[in-house]
Design a protein around this motif. Structure first.
Motif, PDB file in Angstrom:
ATOM      1  N   PHE A  27      81.047  44.318  52.313  1.00 12.97           N
ATOM      2  CA  PHE A  27      80.080  45.133  51.573  1.00 12.97           C
ATOM      3  C   PHE A  27      79.803  44.582  50.183  1.00 12.97           C
ATOM      4  N   GLN A 270      82.871  56.338  47.287  1.00 13.77           N
ATOM      5  CA  GLN A 270      81.562  55.707  47.477  1.00 13.77           C
ATOM      6  C   GLN A 270      81.681  54.330  48.142  1.00 13.77           C
ATOM      7  N   SER A 271      82.912  53.868  48.382  1.00 15.67           N
ATOM      8  CA  SER A 271      83.099  52.627  49.138  1.00 15.67           C
ATOM      9  C   SER A 271      82.894  52.926  50.616  1.00 15.67           C
ATOM     10  N   THR A 272      82.140  52.090  51.294  1.00 17.94           N
ATOM     11  CA  THR A 272      81.806  52.327  52.702  1.00 17.94           C
ATOM     12  C   THR A 272      83.003  52.089  53.629  1.00 17.94           C
ATOM     13  N   HIS A 275      85.041  55.157  55.053  1.00 14.53           N
ATOM     14  CA  HIS A 275      84.116  55.976  55.861  1.00 14.53           C
ATOM     15  C   HIS A 275      83.957  55.348  57.246  1.00 14.53           C
ATOM     16  N   ALA A 276      83.770  54.019  57.249  1.00 17.24           N
ATOM     17  CA  ALA A 276      83.576  53.315  58.527  1.00 17.24           C
ATOM     18  C   ALA A 276      84.838  53.423  59.385  1.00 17.24           C
ATOM     19  N   ARG A 297      78.076  59.485  50.484  1.00 13.81           N
ATOM     20  CA  ARG A 297      77.284  58.489  51.221  1.00 13.81           C
ATOM     21  C   ARG A 297      75.893  58.313  50.607  1.00 13.81           C
ATOM     22  N   MET A 300      75.666  55.276  48.262  1.00 13.12           N
ATOM     23  CA  MET A 300      75.847  53.927  48.821  1.00 13.12           C
ATOM     24  C   MET A 300      74.480  53.284  49.059  1.00 13.12           C
ATOM     25  N   HIS A 304      74.254  50.396  54.134  1.00  7.83           N
ATOM     26  CA  HIS A 304      75.683  50.639  54.354  1.00  7.83           C
ATOM     27  C   HIS A 304      75.901  52.036  54.940  1.00  7.83           C
ATOM     28  N   LYS A 305      75.138  52.985  54.427  1.00  6.65           N
ATOM     29  CA  LYS A 305      75.193  54.345  54.989  1.00  6.65           C
ATOM     30  C   LYS A 305      74.738  54.326  56.455  1.00  6.65           C
ATOM     31  N   ILE A 308      77.550  53.275  58.775  1.00  8.73           N
ATOM     32  CA  ILE A 308      78.495  54.366  59.096  1.00  8.73           C
ATOM     33  C   ILE A 308      77.905  55.248  60.191  1.00  8.73           C
TER      34      ILE A 308
END
Length: 407
Positions: A27, A270-272, A275-276, A297, A300, A304-305, A308
């Motif tokens: 990312f 806020q790091s993807t 979440h992933a 999200r 982001m 990137h959102k 996810i």
């Protein structure tokens, strides 16, 4: 009818490139720009002097004299990302120049208008976000050498010296440590759709190793970041104007809105990456935690959102493992979940040291007659959550995802 093997080939496979995610950097923005075109020199001159201008309380005066520049001269995506980085750092410095007891409540139009325009173009909010602070804010000293903290520099800085540099660059290395895990996740999603148990098993094992490497990399915070400097100097510049008692009504963006606007501050949420991992491993958080994570999200980069959401809509890994009755897969899955629990427990320990313990020490040192930071802020993360209860809930819900043979 086509033979089944051809049907498999026509299934669109998940790929990183579709979501502008780098095979080498994940990312992180690969090879971020360090300079804008000459037209934007007034921005870059301020950005390059930012720590000094904030510490000497000259930033607001400098920004107030700045010309209103036209964002249409930003030609490329990379130029827009650098502009967002520069304008977001300038904004945080402008608002918090005099500390949290005297925040500035109006952002002048010569900063507000271009910041909002660049933000709209990128699909990001007009505030400092993780993709500015970390993903766009790194450059190698020697491109031929590996990405290590001694070979990295920041592009834009705040007060906080070496601790600020360490805080951001360790987080850059955490994002880099996640790259094999993100690639393994993509391979695992594709292995499920292609019904390849062996490829799935190998991908899960690589994912576990990557999560463990993230935890080890996060440990470098202790070597490079002084908790007292993080708490007393750095933290305020990551704070937003939503759920923040120091700015209860938000910030007026002059020329954009006559009503104050509210945005959350920078947050690891806020790091993807996590979440992933959560979506892929099928981890369900409490409603309150899930609501906050979903709101993050919106902070982001949109692609990137989208990544996810693509994982969320992919076939369920948990269902696949349970229906396969493959004990090796079940064990490999549980090892991924356990590694994620360990990472989250470690993150709690780091936050306790840098926020909770540092706050208690700062209180003990503070002379009584002086107004200090409001107590409500002391237990909150810069994103606005009551941080320890949030992190513990997220960790405990991760632990609940462990599968048993007869689930």
């Amino acid at each position: 009818m086509e033979p089944p093997s051809q049907n498999l080939k026509t299934t669109p496979l998940l790929s990183l490139g579709r979501f502008h995610i780098s095979e080498d950097y994940g990312f992180l923005l690969p090879h971020p720009l360090k300079q804008l075109p000459d037209y934007f020199r007034p921005w870059m001159e301020i950005a390059n002097e930012l720590p000094h201008l904030i510490e000497s309380h000259q930033l607001q005066a400098r920004v107030n004299k700045m010309p209103l520049l036209n964002c249409q001269f930003l030609k490329s995506y990379r130029e827009q990302r650098l502009a967002h980085l520069v304008l977001s750092f300038m904004t945080m410095g402008y608002v918090w120049q005099r500390g949290e007891t005297q925040p500035e409540e109006v952002l002048p139009r010569n900063l507000a208008l271009p910041f909002v325009e660049v933000s709209r173009n990128l699909g990001l909010p007009p505030i400092l976000v993780h993709s500015d602070l970390v993903l766009t804010n790194w450059t190698p000293r020697d491109p031929e050498r590996p990405l290590e903290i001694g070979n990295l520099d920041l592009i834009v800085s705040f007060p906080g010296g070496e601790s600020l540099r360490g805080f951001i660059l360790v987080t850059v290395l955490v994002e880099k440590a996640a790259v094999p895990g993100i690639k393994a996740l993509v391979e695992a999603v594709n292995a499920i759709s292609q019904r390849s148990q062996n490829a799935l098993l190998q991908a899960l094992q690589r994912l576990r190793l990557s999560i463990q490497e993230i935890t080890r990399t996060l440990g470098q915070m202790h070597d490079y970041v002084d908790p007292d400097i993080f708490y007393a100097v750095i933290r305020i510049f990551l704070s937003g104007w939503k759920d923040n008692p120091a700015m209860p009504v938000g910030l007026i963006y002059e020329g954009v809105s006559t009503e104050p606007l509210e945005y959350s501050g920078g947050s690891a949420a806020q790091s993807t990456v996590l979440h992933a991992f959560d979506e892929f491993l099928g981890i369900c958080h409490s409603k309150e935690s899930a609501d906050f994570l979903h709101r993050m999200r919106e902070y982001m980069p949109p692609s990137h959102k989208d990544f996810i959401e693509e994982i969320q809509s992919s076939p369920s890994l948990r269902d696949h493992i349970l229906s396969s009755e493959n004990s090796q897969l079940l064990t490999a899955y549980n090892q991924c979940v356990e590694a994620l629990v360990d990472l989250r427990s470690y993150h709690i320990a780091v936050v306790t040291k840098y926020l909770i313990t540092a706050a208690a020490k700062a209180k003990g040192r503070r002379p009584n007659p002086l107004p200090g930071p409001s107590q409500a802020l002391e237990e909150r993360g810069t994103g606005g959550t009551v941080v320890l209860s949030f992190l513990k809930s997220v960790r405990d819900k991760t632990l609940e995802a462990i599968l048993h043979q007869h689930d």
